[in-house]
Design a protein around this motif. Structure first.
Motif, mmCIF file in Angstrom:
data_model
loop_
_atom_site.group_PDB
_atom_site.id
_atom_site.type_symbol
_atom_site.label_atom_id
_atom_site.label_comp_id
_atom_site.label_asym_id
_atom_site.label_seq_id
_atom_site.Cartn_x
_atom_site.Cartn_y
_atom_site.Cartn_z
ATOM 1 N N ASP A 210 0.812 -1.299 -0.109
ATOM 2 C CA ASP A 210 -0.125 0.017 -0.098
ATOM 3 C C ASP A 210 0.858 1.338 0.134
ATOM 4 N N LYS A 306 -9.893 -1.443 6.726
ATOM 5 C CA LYS A 306 -9.677 -0.055 6.014
ATOM 6 C C LYS A 306 -11.045 0.718 6.028
ATOM 7 N N SER A 314 -4.747 1.506 7.718
ATOM 8 C CA SER A 314 -5.809 0.589 8.552
ATOM 9 C C SER A 314 -6.000 1.178 9.854
#
Length: 453
Positions: A210, A306, A314
């Motif tokens: 991410d 999320k 998160s």
């Protein structure tokens, strides 16, 4: 010297504290609905308790506490000159601020397992500290809100924790997706790619997808001496469909002769299937094969939550850690737990405007101060209001009324009460509504018994 805050820490105003407390109350209520009991552990632990549990990167982020007194007296000149930080740390620091709540909980279980009834379910809401680089949603001091179950290998625990996540975030009105994976699947992938000996390097890099994207992950894998051939075999990881169950089942063909990977697939298939059977929407669940949660202690299911439509990391995470108490000399106590990130949840709710416009504690009545004699009589009335659960206060000095008016207006106190010499003698109270300017005088008993109180 100009005062300043330590990097990665914050002050919280009354409004922020009240908002955070509302989140905690929601989580605490749901923890207890699901059968979890509260627990608290010390803010610092023995350094040896924490190190070696979070991987090499995690160990670097532990805040060490210098030994009290002359902490340098037991060090050697040789180590100082060599700047050998690892040797120096062991000589100058025996304690550290807790990095998370899970390892201290495992230490607690190892110390008390003889008196515990298993499965043992606990929740814990306390601050933790990490020497991380501060950025949006990432702090050096922050709260974790954890729920853990130890003493059970049942996969129904995973299913219940998914339900706990969705119920809690549903009540907070945060739309979320729960990302799921299984550490056994990651081990299976490493075996499939021929890099089992580099499992930690593989999962640590994958967990950064991410943040650094596919190219960044590939670059880091190659830098860790993972071959291009192995990287090519793993390329399918970066092009998963949105159907969680379909993605899990497609892995079965790759793991035909891979016992660990197959076990992980079967476990995750069970969890996903039962969640769907219980009416949980497939849109709330995502099998994220790249999810690694770079903590070494996970052994099975791993979770990450999320918030949909919000640029934030998160806001929850966790997983199964069947071997954690073994490092404290106690075997065969499996465990699984999840965490809610209070600080990030707060930021998400703020961005989505989920907090009420005004949620500060509001004093309903301010009693004007006319002097000591009147003040003591006013405090008698204030005590009766407080006994009824009504917030009221006395202005501390017998200042000019204009100053007391200004104080009430700035604090947002809606009613100013006049209880001077005349009112006391007549047994009355005069109340001025500062919003509309209406002022009325009533008997003390009538004032104390009015319905709006």
């Amino acid at each position: 010297m100009k005062p300043s805050l330590a990097k990665g820490t914050r002050d919280f105003t009354a409004k922020e504290v009240i908002s955070r407390r509302a989140i905690i109350n929601t989580l605490q209520k749901n923890f207890e609905l699901f059968g979890f009991q509260p627990l608290e552990t010390p803010s610092f632990e023995n350094l040896s308790t924490l190190t070696g549990k979070y991987g090499e990167e995690g160990d670097r982020l532990i805040f060490k506490i210098l030994n009290s007194g002359d902490y340098a007296s037991k060090t050697t000149d040789e180590d100082w000159q060599a700047k050998n930080s690892q040797k120096l740390i062991s000589q100058i620091s025996e304690k550290a601020l807790r990095y998370d709540l899970t390892v201290p909980f495992a230490r607690f279980v190892a110390m008390n397992h003889g008196q515990m009834v298993f499965p043992f379910k606990r929740y814990q809401i306390q601050p933790v500290w990490r020497a991380d680089r501060p950025q949006k949603g990432r702090f050096r001091e922050f709260y974790q809100c954890d729920a853990d179950v130890v003493g059970s290998e049942s996969l129904w625990q995973e299913v219940e924790l998914v339900q706990l996540y969705l119920k809690s975030f549903g009540e907070l009105k945060i739309p979320v997706t729960i990302h799921l994976n299984n550490r056994k699947i990651l081990s299976g992938l490493a075996e499939y790619a021929g890099i089992s000996e580099q499992l930690i390097d593989f999962t640590v890099a994958l967990d950064k997808l991410d943040k650094i994207g596919k190219d960044g992950v590939v670059k880091e894998l190659l830098e860790k001496n993972i071959s291009q051939e192995s990287v090519d075999k793993l390329d399918f990881l970066f092009s998963q469909s949105n159907d969680a169950l379909k993605n899990v089942l497609e892995l079965k063909s790759k793991f035909e002769e891979n016992e660990t990977g197959t076990a992980g697939v079967n476990e995750l298939e069970f969890v996903l299937t039962q969640c769907l059977e219980l009416g949980i929407s497939a849109e709330n669940l995502k099998f994220d094969i790249t999810l690694a949660r770079g903590l070494d202690y996970y052994t099975g299911a791993i979770f990450e939550v999320k918030a949909n439509g919000v640029a934030m990391g998160s806001i929850g995470g966790g997983g199964r850690y069947d071997n954690l108490t073994e490092v404290f000399g106690v075997k065969n106590i499996p465990g699984i737990g999840i965490s809610f990130g209070l600080d990030r949840i707060y930021l998400v709710m703020e961005e989505l405007r989920l907090f009420p416009e005004s949620n500060e504690i509001s004093v309903k009545y301010l009693f004007a101060n006319y002097g000591d004699n009147e003040a003591v009589e006013a405090l008698k009335i204030i005590a009766k209001l407080r006994a009824k659960g009504i917030s009221a206060e006395l202005y501390p000095e017998s200042s000019k009324l204009k100053k007391q008016f200004t104080y009430a207006e700035k604090k947002g106190i809606p009613n100013l009460v006049f209880f001077g010499e005349q009112e006391i003698a007549e047994g009355n109270i005069t109340v001025k509504n500062l919003a509309d300017g209406e002022q009325k005088t009533v008997a003390i008993e009538e004032f104390l018994n009015q319905p709006q109180l």
